[in-house]
Write an enzyme that holds these catalytic residues in place. Structure first.
Site, PDB file in Angstrom:
ATOM      1  N   CYS A  32       0.841  -1.195   0.000  1.00  0.00           N
ATOM      2  CA  CYS A  32       0.000   0.000   0.000  1.00  0.00           C
ATOM      3  C   CYS A  32       0.875   1.243   0.000  1.00  0.00           C
ATOM      4  CB  CYS A  32      -0.922   0.013   1.218  1.00  0.00           C
ATOM      5  SG  CYS A  32      -0.035   0.123   2.792  1.00  0.00           S
ATOM      6  N   CYS A  35       3.557   1.573   2.623  1.00  0.00           N
ATOM      7  CA  CYS A  35       4.800   0.855   2.299  1.00  0.00           C
ATOM      8  C   CYS A  35       5.703   1.722   1.432  1.00  0.00           C
ATOM      9  CB  CYS A  35       4.486  -0.450   1.572  1.00  0.00           C
ATOM     10  SG  CYS A  35       3.459  -1.612   2.484  1.00  0.00           S
ATOM     11  N   ASP A 455       6.795  27.222 -33.954  1.00  0.00           N
ATOM     12  CA  ASP A 455       7.823  27.632 -34.910  1.00  0.00           C
ATOM     13  C   ASP A 455       7.252  27.363 -36.310  1.00  0.00           C
ATOM     14  OD1 ASP A 455      10.399  28.304 -35.956  1.00  0.00           O
ATOM     15  OD2 ASP A 455      10.770  26.157 -36.202  1.00  0.00           O
ATOM     16  N   ASP A 654      11.719  22.683 -33.530  1.00  0.00           N
ATOM     17  CA  ASP A 654      12.568  21.564 -33.936  1.00  0.00           C
ATOM     18  C   ASP A 654      14.031  21.930 -34.099  1.00  0.00           C
ATOM     19  OD1 ASP A 654      12.333  23.099 -36.287  1.00  0.00           O
ATOM     20  OD2 ASP A 654      12.680  21.336 -37.525  1.00  0.00           O
ATOM     21  N   ASP A 658      15.259  27.032 -31.423  1.00  0.00           N
ATOM     22  CA  ASP A 658      14.043  26.872 -30.625  1.00  0.00           C
ATOM     23  C   ASP A 658      14.341  26.411 -29.200  1.00  0.00           C
ATOM     24  OD1 ASP A 658      12.290  27.494 -32.774  1.00  0.00           O
ATOM     25  OD2 ASP A 658      12.556  25.468 -33.557  1.00  0.00           O
TER      26      ASP A 658
END
Length: 767
Positions: A32, A35, A455, A654, A658
């Site tokens: 649980c 633990c 972009d 990309d 950027d």
């Protein structure tokens, strides 16, 4: 390598586990959220540990170590001293093997739990019948002697239920007690143990209870243990599905490959393939490993990593990814990556790491759960005291029933499972749609995004522009213009440079090799070609060099009218001509932008390109707010400004330019074909190179948040309402008292409900 492959290039060095300075351990014996908290605290106290994160669902611990920290054996010792088992896992394969072992163990555990459940039913049915004899219509009244015998028989029948069906609760509680902690086992063991002892005293020494008020309730002991064991079996079955998606993805790589040698084609294990080996990929076969096509043309189905169902055309020079499916053509492939370096292995590693991270909401829940069991025990003791002192007769009977019901109904499991199982399922589902999410925190933040900044080149467009026209100045031939430009641009990676080089190749132009090449980011490039100084770049770049652009005004106007990007060529300080370069819009860009607007998300564009080209693309896709000719730093400043306005910003890009904006945004999204820097900076990578991935991310983030909230509200509401009812707060006004049997049934199925609700995410429809 293909676009999809680009999304998983990683710059960090990986230690055994998942990352630099990280160790992964498999943890055994957790039941649980309490633990989880205990193991995390034990690891956190170990020398050299910066941070420890434990997953109940995966049964894994991820430990980040300080530089120069000691051996991982110390971590294992720390976990074992806390009362749990641990072993160090090496690499992705080790983690997946551990997941396989865990699934096998859970299958065995389910079988064992069901065996114990059936045993509990067999022994418990007569106990329940006797305990509720008077409530069953048509049965004769029992004599006093029969009741006494029945009481002893019920007590004896519950002993094997305690010792066999419920033994895990008592051994777990004892282990926790030895290490000064408490968990779900503690609650069940205390509740059922106290109920059995009280019932046995009531049967063996009824004179201790005034007026025969001591009533045994062995049936509660039998039903609670049996139902909780059934709930554990159902929960184990549901939780066992979480790692299968990763293993099935990893297993997409074939075990053998056809290697081309001087002696012919031989079939060998994939493990024996080395970079540089030549492989034959037959029609319809899976590509064994990452590589580059040397001969042949075909279409390759990359849907298993990109989520895109349309096969990708492949020709010599193109990259292919291991695990993808070849179409109708035979391919000869030179292997470039093997083992843990393959795209598939890296995807699995990234997803597996992301599934183990904790969003902020989970950290809060873990803190609450860490105090949950002690708080429940305290409430149970207070409940017993109040009923024993101020309750109606028989007081002791009421006190035992209510305090046991409080212990039994409380469920820390539901709290512990509410968030991590939803995060695991969501991140796995995102990966199957070509969206790699790096951590649970990014998944949580994405739901609040109200502004998406795009972009242009490589994001809204394909990033592969083409030359639409070449306009030479007076006295300069088009071939001479192409020769000079191609010589300089051959060394550049800029998309416009690639377009000019391709155009020169298509025109059959040969060019001399340039010297003294210099890249001028955001402006252009310069080099020496056949003894002449040549500049190639934007009109502003030429203007900064003092070049007069009057001779090419007509060409510049044409570029502006067509929305093309003008690329100016200058030789020895004199303008030689202009290229008009235009990029191709992504097929899905217009629809994706429109759907983002329709979902209440504002979309804007930031680009370093010229104003006219930017406006043309923005108009085609439906974006009103455009900032053109912005530098990388300016992009980051714009994103920071939007955040200062109170917006939650997702940046999609990309390129290297950027990267600052990706890092500044609330959620940085890197396109799959992007550069290493962009992919390492972004929180999310889109494998399929499609803007649909942005929609997928936002949709899934919102769906996951709703699912987590449902789980947490359900878990907290269950405990908040159930515990007071079990304590008897409704008895004075409504005469309602909760039987421990019903409390046990509710506890058994509360965590099952959470797991079932989380699994609804698997069927969530994504765009």
């Amino acid at each position: 390598m293909s676009d999809a492959a680009g999304a998983v290039r990683e710059g960090e060095t990986e230690a055994p586990g998942t990352g630099a300075g990280e160790v992964q351990l498999r943890i055994r014996g957790m039941h649980c959220a309490s633990c989880v908290r205990t193991v995390e605290q034990a690891l956190g106290r170990a020398e050299g540990v910066d941070e420890a994160s434990v997953s109940l669902v995966e049964e894994l611990a991820r430990v980040r170590l300080a530089p120069g920290a000691g051996q991982s054996a110390a971590l294992v010792s720390a976990v074992e001293e806390a009362g749990y088992g641990a072993e160090v896992l090496a690499g992705t394969e080790g983690v997946l093997n551990a997941a396989d072992e865990r699934d096998e163990e859970r299958a065995g555990e389910r079988a064992e739990l069901m065996k114990r459940f059936r045993f509990g039913v067999v022994c418990g049915v007569p106990v329940v019948l006797f305990g509720h004899w008077e409530m069953i219509p048509g049965l004769p009244d029992l004599s006093v002697s029969t009741r006494i015998v029945g009481g002893w028989l019920s007590g004896l029948l519950t002993v094997p239920i305690l010792l066999y069906t419920g033994r895990g609760f008592f051994t777990g509680a004892w282990t926790a007690a030895r290490h000064r902690s408490a968990n779900m086992d503690t609650l069940v063991a205390l509740g059922t143990g106290a109920a059995w002892l009280y019932s046995t005293v009531a049967v063996a020494a009824p004179h201790l209870f005034p007026g025969g008020s001591g009533r045994p309730f062995y049936e509660a002991v039998a039903v609670v243990i049996t139902l909780v064991v059934l709930g554990q079996a159902i929960e184990a079955r549901a939780r066992g599905r979480t790692a299968r998606a990763l293993r099935s993805l990893f297993d997409l790589s074939p075990e053998t490959a056809d290697r081309v040698t001087e002696r012919g084609v031989e079939t060998v294990p994939v493990a024996d393939i080395a970079p540089g080996d030549i492989l034959l990929v037959r029609p319809g076969a899976r590509v064994p490993l990452d590589g580059r096509i040397r001969e042949g043309e075909s279409e390759v189905d990359e849907s298993m990593i990109s989520g895109e169902s349309v096969p990708v055309a492949k020709a010599p020079g193109d990259g292919v990814v291991g695990g993808t499916v070849n179409g109708t053509g035979a391919l000869t492939v030179e292997t470039t990556r093997v083992g843990a370096d393959t795209v598939l292995a890296r995807i699995v590693r990234m997803v597996q790491r992301a599934q183990g991270t904790k969003p902020p909401i989970q950290r809060t829940v873990d803190v609450v759960a860490g105090h949950f069991v002690p708080a429940v025990i305290l409430v149970s003791l207070v409940t017993f005291g109040v009923w024993a002192l101020a309750g109606p007769e028989p007081r002791i009977n009421f006190a035992v029933v209510t305090s046991v019901a409080v212990l039994v109904i409380a469920c820390p499991c539901a709290l512990g499972l509410a968030t991590p199982i939803s995060v695991m399922i969501a991140i796995g589902k995102a990966a199957s749609h070509g969206v790699l999410i790096r951590d649970g925190e990014a998944l949580q933040r994405a739901r609040r995004v109200d502004t998406v900044v795009l972009d242009k080149t490589g994001t809204l467009t394909l990033g592969k522009p083409s030359v639409t026209f070449a306009g030479a100045a007076a006295g300069v031939s088009e071939n001479a213009l192409l020769e000079a430009a191609a010589s300089v641009e051959e060394a550049s990676e800029h998309p416009a440079a690639r377009a000019i080089v391709r155009h020169a190749v298509e025109r059959g132009v040969r060019w001399p090799r340039a010297g003294h090449f210099v890249a001028h980011p955001g402006r252009g490039a310069s080099a020496t070609v056949a003894g002449r100084r040549v500049l190639v770049g934007s009109p502003s770049f030429a203007g900064e060099a003092g070049v007069k652009l009057g001779p090419v005004d007509a060409h510049l106007r044409r570029a502006a009218e067509e929305g093309a990007t003008p690329v100016v060529v200058v030789m020895d300080g004199v303008v030689a001509g202009v290229f008009g370069v235009s990029d191709v819009l992504r097929a899905e860009a217009r629809g994706a932008v429109g759907r983002l607007w329709g979902g209440g998300v504002e979309v804007m564009m930031l680009t370093g390109d010229e104003e006219a080209a930017a406006r043309r693309v923005a108009g085609e896709v439906g974006i009103d707010r455009v900032s053109a000719r912005v530098s990388p730093d300016e992009k980051a400043r714009v994103v920071r400004g939007l955040r200062d306005e109170g917006r939650v910003v997702a940046m999609v890009g990309d390129g290297i330019n950027d990267a600052p904006a990706l890092a500044t945004a609330d959620v940085g999204i890197a396109m799959g074909s992007g550069t290493d820097v962009a992919l390492q900076t972004g929180d999310v990578a889109l494998l399929g190179d499609s803007l649909r991935g942005v929609e997928t991310l936002l949709d899934l983030s919102r769906a996951t948040h709703r699912n987590i909230v449902q789980n947490l509200v359900g878990a907290f509401a269950y405990n908040t309402i159930g515990i007071p009812i079990a304590a008897g707060v409704l008895y004075p006004s409504l005469g309602l008292l909760l039987s421990p049997m019903f409390a046990g049934a509710a506890m058994a199925f509360s965590s099952v409900t959470v797991v079932a609700n989380a699994n609804r995410l698997r069927g969530n429809a994504l765009r």
